[in-house]
Design a protein around this motif. Structure first.
Motif, PDB file in Angstrom:
ATOM      1  N   GLY A   1     -17.153  -8.238 -14.831  1.00  0.00           N
ATOM      2  CA  GLY A   1     -18.386  -8.268 -15.613  1.00  0.00           C
ATOM      3  C   GLY A   1     -19.332  -7.147 -15.224  1.00  0.00           C
ATOM      4  N   GLY A   2     -19.229  -6.668 -13.997  1.00  0.00           N
ATOM      5  CA  GLY A   2     -20.161  -5.646 -13.524  1.00  0.00           C
ATOM      6  C   GLY A   2     -19.522  -4.293 -13.253  1.00  0.00           C
ATOM      7  N   HIS A   3     -18.191  -4.218 -13.230  1.00  0.00           N
ATOM      8  CA  HIS A   3     -17.532  -2.969 -12.843  1.00  0.00           C
ATOM      9  C   HIS A   3     -16.348  -2.618 -13.734  1.00  0.00           C
ATOM     10  N   THR A   4     -16.112  -1.322 -13.877  1.00  0.00           N
ATOM     11  CA  THR A   4     -14.876  -0.816 -14.472  1.00  0.00           C
ATOM     12  C   THR A   4     -14.500   0.385 -13.617  1.00  0.00           C
ATOM     13  N   LEU A   5     -13.546   0.183 -12.737  1.00  0.00           N
ATOM     14  CA  LEU A   5     -13.221   1.233 -11.772  1.00  0.00           C
ATOM     15  C   LEU A   5     -11.717   1.488 -11.754  1.00  0.00           C
ATOM     16  N   LEU A   6     -11.360   2.752 -11.601  1.00  0.00           N
ATOM     17  CA  LEU A   6      -9.983   3.106 -11.257  1.00  0.00           C
ATOM     18  C   LEU A   6     -10.032   3.549  -9.804  1.00  0.00           C
ATOM     19  N   VAL A   7      -9.303   2.856  -8.952  1.00  0.00           N
ATOM     20  CA  VAL A   7      -9.416   3.102  -7.515  1.00  0.00           C
ATOM     21  C   VAL A   7      -8.062   3.478  -6.932  1.00  0.00           C
ATOM     22  N   ASP A   8      -8.055   4.561  -6.160  1.00  0.00           N
ATOM     23  CA  ASP A   8      -6.867   4.925  -5.406  1.00  0.00           C
ATOM     24  C   ASP A   8      -6.957   4.162  -4.082  1.00  0.00           C
ATOM     25  N   VAL A   9      -6.069   3.176  -3.915  1.00  0.00           N
ATOM     26  CA  VAL A   9      -6.108   2.328  -2.720  1.00  0.00           C
ATOM     27  C   VAL A   9      -5.047   2.832  -1.749  1.00  0.00           C
ATOM     28  N   GLN A  10      -5.459   3.526  -0.694  1.00  0.00           N
ATOM     29  CA  GLN A  10      -4.495   4.062   0.258  1.00  0.00           C
ATOM     30  C   GLN A  10      -4.027   2.979   1.206  1.00  0.00           C
ATOM     31  N   THR A  11      -5.006   2.226   1.730  1.00  0.00           N
ATOM     32  CA  THR A  11      -4.701   1.075   2.586  1.00  0.00           C
ATOM     33  C   THR A  11      -5.963   0.225   2.642  1.00  0.00           C
ATOM     34  N   LEU A  12      -5.969  -0.848   3.417  1.00  0.00           N
ATOM     35  CA  LEU A  12      -7.163  -1.695   3.498  1.00  0.00           C
ATOM     36  C   LEU A  12      -8.366  -0.841   3.906  1.00  0.00           C
ATOM     37  N   GLY A  13      -9.401  -0.843   3.097  1.00  0.00           N
ATOM     38  CA  GLY A  13     -10.637  -0.138   3.435  1.00  0.00           C
ATOM     39  C   GLY A  13     -10.686   1.318   3.028  1.00  0.00           C
ATOM     40  N   GLN A  14      -9.556   1.872   2.607  1.00  0.00           N
ATOM     41  CA  GLN A  14      -9.561   3.300   2.218  1.00  0.00           C
ATOM     42  C   GLN A  14      -9.419   3.426   0.720  1.00  0.00           C
ATOM     43  N   TYR A  15     -10.570   3.556   0.086  1.00  0.00           N
ATOM     44  CA  TYR A  15     -10.608   3.554  -1.366  1.00  0.00           C
ATOM     45  C   TYR A  15     -11.254   4.827  -1.870  1.00  0.00           C
ATOM     46  N   GLN A  16     -10.604   5.439  -2.878  1.00  0.00           N
ATOM     47  CA  GLN A  16     -11.231   6.576  -3.549  1.00  0.00           C
ATOM     48  C   GLN A  16     -11.420   6.200  -5.012  1.00  0.00           C
ATOM     49  N   ILE A  17     -12.664   6.260  -5.466  1.00  0.00           N
ATOM     50  CA  ILE A  17     -12.941   5.916  -6.862  1.00  0.00           C
ATOM     51  C   ILE A  17     -12.601   7.128  -7.733  1.00  0.00           C
ATOM     52  N   LEU A  18     -11.625   6.939  -8.619  1.00  0.00           N
ATOM     53  CA  LEU A  18     -11.174   8.041  -9.487  1.00  0.00           C
ATOM     54  C   LEU A  18     -11.914   8.025 -10.816  1.00  0.00           C
ATOM     55  N   GLY A  19     -12.332   6.846 -11.231  1.00  0.00           N
ATOM     56  CA  GLY A  19     -13.027   6.723 -12.513  1.00  0.00           C
ATOM     57  C   GLY A  19     -13.964   5.534 -12.489  1.00  0.00           C
ATOM     58  N   ASP A  20     -15.099   5.691 -13.159  1.00  0.00           N
ATOM     59  CA  ASP A  20     -16.101   4.623 -13.204  1.00  0.00           C
ATOM     60  C   ASP A  20     -16.635   4.577 -14.630  1.00  0.00           C
TER      61      ASP A  20
ATOM     62  N   PHE B   1       0.857  -1.191   0.000  1.00  0.00           N
ATOM     63  CA  PHE B   1       0.000   0.000   0.000  1.00  0.00           C
ATOM     64  C   PHE B   1       0.891   1.238   0.000  1.00  0.00           C
ATOM     65  N   PRO B   2       0.496   2.362  -0.597  1.00  0.00           N
ATOM     66  CA  PRO B   2      -0.697   2.541  -1.415  1.00  0.00           C
ATOM     67  C   PRO B   2      -0.432   2.164  -2.872  1.00  0.00           C
ATOM     68  N   PHE B   3      -1.499   1.948  -3.637  1.00  0.00           N
ATOM     69  CA  PHE B   3      -1.344   1.674  -5.069  1.00  0.00           C
ATOM     70  C   PHE B   3      -2.605   2.086  -5.819  1.00  0.00           C
ATOM     71  N   LEU B   4      -2.479   2.106  -7.143  1.00  0.00           N
ATOM     72  CA  LEU B   4      -3.640   2.378  -7.996  1.00  0.00           C
ATOM     73  C   LEU B   4      -4.192   1.032  -8.451  1.00  0.00           C
ATOM     74  N   CYS B   5      -5.508   0.912  -8.522  1.00  0.00           N
ATOM     75  CA  CYS B   5      -6.085  -0.360  -8.982  1.00  0.00           C
ATOM     76  C   CYS B   5      -7.055  -0.139 -10.136  1.00  0.00           C
ATOM     77  N   LEU B   6      -6.859  -0.903 -11.195  1.00  0.00           N
ATOM     78  CA  LEU B   6      -7.854  -0.965 -12.272  1.00  0.00           C
ATOM     79  C   LEU B   6      -8.659  -2.237 -12.038  1.00  0.00           C
ATOM     80  N   LEU B   7      -9.939  -2.051 -11.729  1.00  0.00           N
ATOM     81  CA  LEU B   7     -10.798  -3.188 -11.403  1.00  0.00           C
ATOM     82  C   LEU B   7     -11.763  -3.412 -12.559  1.00  0.00           C
ATOM     83  N   VAL B   8     -11.533  -4.443 -13.316  1.00  0.00           N
ATOM     84  CA  VAL B   8     -12.330  -4.662 -14.531  1.00  0.00           C
ATOM     85  C   VAL B   8     -13.008  -6.024 -14.482  1.00  0.00           C
TER      86      VAL B   8
END
Ligand code: KG4
Ligand code: ZN
Length: 343
Positions: A137-156, A128-135
């Motif tokens: 069947g139901g989601h396409t998200l760019l998430v700023d992962v600061q630590t466990l449980g702290q997520y900021q959605i940057l793009g949807d 941690f921290p890292f950027l996550c591309l979550l792709v």
């Protein structure tokens, strides 16, 4: 500490045991794909009923694989959302009942947090921290992962998810459900330069995605071109070329948005997870992009890209480390649940 992970949010019953000392020690998956394939998509009621049939035998099989009995477990983690409510309730009921009967702590896991944490099952894992591309069947998200449980959605996505776009294109071309991997296979025989497919939302600033225009472009191209095909071979080649052009357009869009997000956030690590992260071309593109732009890409191994119990068990292990233990006997499922609400 040995954590039993239970995943049942959609059409896969996934059970695993994660040992905080030894790592993953057992992992079983039952996929309902055959059951739903004839309908071209997941039928929620059939999914729930099949989870009911499979979940308990699969838990026992997982314990047997680890040479453990239920009494050797220390905690239960189960997917509480988002997903199909009936399917989720099966996992939640079994998870909570087991915890109650065995006098063990239980924890609700967010399905997308499970996908994000799936890379932690690998030897080469991010910090941690890292950027996550979550792709998926139901989601396409760019998430700023600061630590466990702290997520900021940057793009949807504004409309279809990336996996959904793969599945709809596959259906258009007459390929089986879910079609992502069939598009990828067909694309290998295709010419990705035959048509110029649009790159949605690329000429606008921001990190949002949209795949419905690309889907329409794909359909129109197919309908116009198939009329000119004289032989089965020509038709097959057209399908392969469309698969290749479509896949390239999706990968181009996803990877360029990742680079934009990397530059915006300054992260040096990119985690790619969810079913579409099994796409080999996407993996190669992001690995190469990382080399050229000084960030490192991390992927779960192929079997942990799509839904599975191991990602829920490892996310559960992290939650227990942070003492996020449930103190009640309520059984809850959340069909809609934002990652940002976990903070
Ligand atoms: O994460 P997942 O198992 O389920 C959800 O949480 O939605 O993702 C399933 C999605 C499907 O849309 C499937 O077509 C897609 O992942 N998928 C792929 C590949 N393998 C699975 N898409 C592109 N290329 C693949 N190799
Ligand atoms: Zn998933």
């Amino acid at each position: 500490m040995k954590i039993l992970g239970i995943e049942s949010s959609c059409d896969e019953t996934g059970i695993a045991i994660y040992d905080t000392e030894q790592g993953l020690i057992a992992d079983q998956l039952y996929s309902q794909i055959e059951l739903h394939a004839q309908y071209g998509g997941v039928v929620p009621e059939l999914a729930s009923r099949d989870h009911v049939r499979k979940i308990v035998p699969l838990i026992l099989q997982t314990c047997e694989q680890a040479s453990l009995t239920l009494k050797d477990l220390d905690a239960i983690a189960y997917t509480a959302g988002p997903g199909l409510v009936g399917a989720l309730l099966v996992g939640a009921c079994v998870g909570k009942s087991l915890a109650w009967a065995l006098d063990l702590p239980a924890v609700e896991i967010h399905h997308m947090e499970g996908h994000i944490m799936a890379t932690l099952l690998e030897e080469d894992k991010p910090d941690f921290p890292f950027l996550c591309l979550l792709v998926s069947g139901g989601h396409t998200l760019l998430v700023d992962v600061q630590t466990l449980g702290q997520y900021q959605i940057l793009g949807d996505t504004l409309d279809d998810a990336a996996g959904e776009a793969f599945d709809k294109t596959a259906k258009l071309l007459g390929l089986p459900y879910p079609g992502g991997r069939y598009i990828a296979e067909l694309a290998e025989q295709g010419d990705a330069t035959r048509f110029k497919f649009p790159r949605p939302m690329m000429n606008r600033p921001g990190l949002e995605f949209s795949f419905s225009g690309l889907k329409t472009f794909t359909r129109v191209t197919w309908e116009q071109e198939v009329e000119h095909c004289q032989t089965d071979n020509e038709k097959h080649q057209l399908k392969a070329d469309i698969a290749a052009c479509f896949q390239l357009a999706v990968i181009d869009t996803l990877s360029k948005k990742c680079l934009r997000a990397i530059k915006q956030t300054g992260h040096k690590q990119l985690v790619i997870s969810g079913g579409v992260s099994a796409n080999i071309s996407l993996r190669e593109t992001l690995n190469k992009m990382g080399q050229n732009h000084h960030f490192k890409s991390f992927f779960p191994s192929l079997k942990y890209c799509t839904d599975n119990g191991a990602m829920i068990a490892v996310a559960g292990a992290m939650r227990f480390k942070h003492k996020d233990i449930e103190q009640n006997n309520l059984i809850k499922a959340y069909p809609r649940w934002s990652l940002e609400q976990l903070a």
